[in-house]
Design an enzyme around this catalytic site. Structure first.
Site, short mmCIF file in Angstrom:
data_model
loop_
_atom_site.label_atom_id
_atom_site.label_comp_id
_atom_site.label_asym_id
_atom_site.label_seq_id
_atom_site.Cartn_x
_atom_site.Cartn_y
_atom_site.Cartn_z
N THR A 32 0.83 -1.21 0.00
CA THR A 32 0.00 0.00 0.00
C THR A 32 0.86 1.26 0.00
O THR A 32 2.01 1.24 0.47
CB THR A 32 -0.89 -0.01 1.27
OG1 THR A 32 -1.48 1.26 1.43
CG2 THR A 32 -0.09 -0.32 2.53
N ASP A 33 0.27 2.36 -0.46
CA ASP A 33 0.98 3.66 -0.37
C ASP A 33 0.99 4.18 1.07
O ASP A 33 1.70 5.12 1.37
CB ASP A 33 0.35 4.68 -1.32
CG ASP A 33 -1.12 4.98 -1.03
OD1 ASP A 33 -1.72 4.35 -0.12
OD2 ASP A 33 -1.68 5.87 -1.71
N GLU A 34 0.19 3.55 1.95
CA GLU A 34 0.10 4.06 3.33
C GLU A 34 1.43 3.88 4.08
O GLU A 34 1.65 4.53 5.10
CB GLU A 34 -1.07 3.41 4.07
CG GLU A 34 -2.38 3.67 3.35
CD GLU A 34 -3.65 3.34 4.13
OE1 GLU A 34 -3.61 3.28 5.36
OE2 GLU A 34 -4.69 3.15 3.47
N TYR A 75 -1.91 -0.66 10.93
CA TYR A 75 -2.04 -1.31 9.62
C TYR A 75 -0.83 -0.98 8.74
O TYR A 75 -0.14 -1.88 8.25
CB TYR A 75 -3.34 -0.87 8.92
CG TYR A 75 -3.34 -1.17 7.43
CD1 TYR A 75 -3.34 -2.49 6.98
CD2 TYR A 75 -3.31 -0.14 6.49
CE1 TYR A 75 -3.33 -2.78 5.60
CE2 TYR A 75 -3.30 -0.42 5.13
CZ TYR A 75 -3.30 -1.73 4.69
OH TYR A 75 -3.27 -2.01 3.34
N LYS A 77 2.26 -3.37 7.28
CA LYS A 77 2.54 -3.54 5.85
C LYS A 77 3.99 -3.10 5.56
O LYS A 77 4.68 -3.73 4.76
CB LYS A 77 1.57 -2.72 5.00
CG LYS A 77 0.13 -3.21 5.01
CD LYS A 77 -0.06 -4.61 4.42
CE LYS A 77 0.12 -4.65 2.92
NZ LYS A 77 -0.25 -5.99 2.38
#
Ligand code: NAD
Ligand code: TYD
Length: 351
Positions: free
Chosen positions: A132-134, A157, A161
């Site tokens: 993810t870009d998060e 989260y 990741k």
């Protein structure tokens, strides 16, 4: 060339099941093995179309349980791995981070070990890790994440990741494993579990329930249609360079209020008895540590792999709303199950 035998973890979830559809529809001579724990977010209905298909196999197993995982894969033949399985909802990671560490960090580690075992026997063609870009944290008003942006995850989260991305990277540098990581922005489309912003708003409009917007609705996300995402992953498997990471996004930034108002407008046309749906918008307490803005710079995958999206946002968001309108059975079953108590807890005090 040996036959492609693709192991897809998390293939009963939102993006994973869309990817199974993309692959089985695109290639005739391919075997797909889905491995999934079937958590609250996993749903065999997402894959019902393929249940009698010879090229499709399903295995129920937990990637964070080493013994269960190796037993489940014992004797199963595959030469490519696409790893989607994860706990994926930021709000749940705030109230219960442990599962995120188990599945996203430990589970990815066990999947990498499965991959390493195959690699050492010369039998692994590719291990693609979906991230993810998060992991890059939160942006201010300007700029966009590139592949060289420093990691700065803010939620349990995104931290889990980020941990998994680092492990994947290390398996390339240490063991020479053929790994590729993709980091994408927020997806939307069919089979999206109703806890996430877009399906939640569509389904609440249909039920005349309030539309809970966190804070002032000013936070910005960069929306990617899941079908474009799946095509990008397929391209990365074929053309991506091992050890590299690719950002996937379509330069489609919107703030949350814009998204909710757009859904209300689309619902006014399709569900006139509830119009105007905007009257349901309710501003609620903000998410703790809410990242302000995500935006992806997809130049690398465009230039190096020749990727371009196929769908416009206007077309894809309408397709998405129509999919939920036409698949009431799918979401009614979810809304009447264990999700109900999550919803009541998460949105206490709003109707
Ligand atoms: P999802 O929550 O819809 O599906 C996750 C799937 O993984 C489910 O089928 C679930 O049963 C399975 N799973 C969970 N824990 C497992 C375990 N321990 N063992 C085996 N299976 C397990 O998630 P999604 O939105 O489809 O996301 C897929 C991947 O894409 C994730 O890795 C996520 O981090 C990443 N991603 C998602 C988005 C998005 O907008 N949805 C954006 C960027 C990246
Ligand atoms: P979400 O779909 O949970 O994805 P992510 O947190 O991974 O970006 O949320 C998208 C945006 O919508 C995010 O800024 C939080 C916001 N949001 C709401 O305003 N209300 C809601 O009920 C939900 C679930 C999300």
């Amino acid at each position: 060339m040996t036959q492609r035998k693709l192991l897809i973890t998390g293939g009963a979830g939102f993006i994973g099941s869309n990817f199974v559809h993309t692959i089985l529809e695109s290639y005739e001579d391919i075997q797909v093995i889905v491995l999934d724990k079937l958590t609250y977010a996993g749903n065999l209905r997402n894959l019902a179309k393929w249940k009698d298909e010879k090229r499709f196999h399903f295995i129920k197993a937990d990637i964070a349980n080493k013994e269960e995982l190796s037993l489940a894969l014992n004797g199963i033949d595959f030469n490519e791995i696409v790893h989607f399985a994860a706990e994926s909802h930021v709000d749940r990671s705030i109230t219960g981070p442990e599962e995120f560490v188990k599945t996203n960090v430990l589970g990815t580690f066990y999947m990498l070990e499965i991959g390493r075992n195959l690699h050492e026997k010369g039998k692994l063609n590719v291990f693609l890790h979906v991230s993810t870009d998060e992991v890059f944290g939160s942006l201010g008003a300007d700029g966009a994440f590139t592949e060289s942006t420093s990691y700065a995850p803010n939620s349990p989260y995104s931290a889990s990741k980020a941990g998994s991305d680092h492990l994947v990277r290390s398996y390339f540098h240490t063991y020479g494993m053929p790994v590729i990581t993709t980091n994408c922005s927020n997806n939307y489309g069919p089979f999206h579990f109703p806890e996430k912003l877009i399906p939640l708003m569509i389904l609440n409009c249909l039920q005349g329930k309030q539309l809970p917007v966190y804070g002032k609705g000013e936070n910005i996300r960069d929306w990617l249609y899941v079908k474009d995402h799946c095509l990008a992953i397929d391209l990365a498997i074929h053309k991506g360079k091992f050890g590299e990471t690719y950002n996937i996004g379509t330069r489609n930034e919107k703030n949350n209020l814009e998204i909710v108002e757009l859904i209300c407008n689309l619902m006014d046309l399709r569900h006139p008895q509830g119009a105007p749906h905007k009257k349901l918008i309710t501003f609620v307490t903000d998410r703790p540590g809410h990242d302000f803005r995500y935006a992806i710079d997809p130049s690398k995958i465009e230039k190096e792999l020749g990727w371009t999206p196929k769908y416009s946002f206007e077309q894809a968001i309408e397709e998405t709303v129509d999919w939920y309108m036409n698949n009431k059975e799918w979401w009614s079953e979810i809304l009447s199950g264990s999700y109900q108590s999550y919803y009541e807890q998460q949105y206490k005090g709003i109707g």
